[in-house]
Motif scaffolding. Structure first.
Motif, PDB file in Angstrom:
ATOM      1  N   GLY A  26       0.265 -53.769  48.195  1.00 28.88           N
ATOM      2  CA  GLY A  26       1.202 -53.053  49.059  1.00 28.88           C
ATOM      3  C   GLY A  26       2.529 -53.789  49.184  1.00 28.88           C
ATOM      4  O   GLY A  26       3.603 -53.192  49.082  1.00 28.88           O
ATOM      5  N   LEU A  27       2.460 -55.095  49.378  1.00 28.78           N
ATOM      6  CA  LEU A  27       3.686 -55.888  49.469  1.00 28.78           C
ATOM      7  C   LEU A  27       4.434 -55.911  48.140  1.00 28.78           C
ATOM      8  O   LEU A  27       5.666 -55.805  48.109  1.00 28.78           O
ATOM      9  CB  LEU A  27       3.358 -57.317  49.916  1.00 28.78           C
ATOM     10  N   ALA A  28       3.703 -56.053  47.052  1.00 30.02           N
ATOM     11  CA  ALA A  28       4.348 -56.068  45.736  1.00 30.02           C
ATOM     12  C   ALA A  28       4.994 -54.720  45.438  1.00 30.02           C
ATOM     13  O   ALA A  28       6.123 -54.659  44.930  1.00 30.02           O
ATOM     14  CB  ALA A  28       3.328 -56.417  44.658  1.00 30.02           C
ATOM     15  N   PHE A  29       4.303 -53.640  45.762  1.00 30.45           N
ATOM     16  CA  PHE A  29       4.849 -52.307  45.536  1.00 30.45           C
ATOM     17  C   PHE A  29       6.101 -52.098  46.378  1.00 30.45           C
ATOM     18  O   PHE A  29       7.120 -51.615  45.892  1.00 30.45           O
ATOM     19  CB  PHE A  29       3.790 -51.262  45.872  1.00 30.45           C
ATOM     20  N   ARG A  30       6.021 -52.492  47.629  1.00 31.94           N
ATOM     21  CA  ARG A  30       7.164 -52.335  48.529  1.00 31.94           C
ATOM     22  C   ARG A  30       8.355 -53.137  48.042  1.00 31.94           C
ATOM     23  O   ARG A  30       9.487 -52.658  48.029  1.00 31.94           O
ATOM     24  CB  ARG A  30       6.776 -52.772  49.938  1.00 31.94           C
ATOM     25  N   ARG A  31       8.106 -54.352  47.635  1.00 30.91           N
ATOM     26  CA  ARG A  31       9.183 -55.209  47.141  1.00 30.91           C
ATOM     27  C   ARG A  31       9.779 -54.648  45.849  1.00 30.91           C
ATOM     28  O   ARG A  31      10.984 -54.591  45.692  1.00 30.91           O
ATOM     29  CB  ARG A  31       8.640 -56.627  46.931  1.00 30.91           C
ATOM     30  N   GLY A  32       8.923 -54.233  44.935  1.00 30.75           N
ATOM     31  CA  GLY A  32       9.401 -53.703  43.664  1.00 30.75           C
ATOM     32  C   GLY A  32      10.215 -52.435  43.833  1.00 30.75           C
ATOM     33  O   GLY A  32      11.298 -52.295  43.270  1.00 30.75           O
TER      34      GLY A  32
END
Length: 108
Positions: A26-32
């Motif tokens: 979730g954090l990686a998706f949000r950041r990306g």
């Protein structure tokens, strides 16, 4: 942690690993997606912005979806424990390779 819970047949460890993995993706998706949106807003003209944003979202979504069918295909041919181990190693290797190639300075 997810993999350890699977191999140890421990529901609490498996659940904790699932929560940890879900939070991480979730954090990686949000950041990306967030970085992609910012870049699109700065670089793309108004007529091309929607194309760039949808392409960014498509690639970000694909990165989170691909492991599931890959696991299904592996599970059809080999043991589930080995299939998840192979997938976990592939994800970790991809993550490390991406982190090592990442620029150390911000892109203007």
């Amino acid at each position: 942690m997810f993999e350890a819970g699977l191999w140890a047949r421990s529901l609490p460890t498996f659940a904790a690993g699932t929560l940890l993995a879900g939070t991480g993706i979730g954090l990686a998706f949000r950041r990306g997606v967030g970085v992609g949106v910012g870049v699109a807003q700065r670089l793309a003209g108004p007529r091309r912005r929607a194309d760039l944003l949808s392409t960014n979202f498509l690639f970000a979504s694909t990165g989170t979806i691909v492991p599931t069918p890959a696991l299904g295909l592996l599970d059809q041919t080999i043991n589930q424990d080995v299939a998840t181990l192979i997938l976990a190693v592939a994800v970790v290797a991809t993550t490390l390779a991406s982190a090592l190639r990442r620029p150390t300075t911000a892109i203007a």
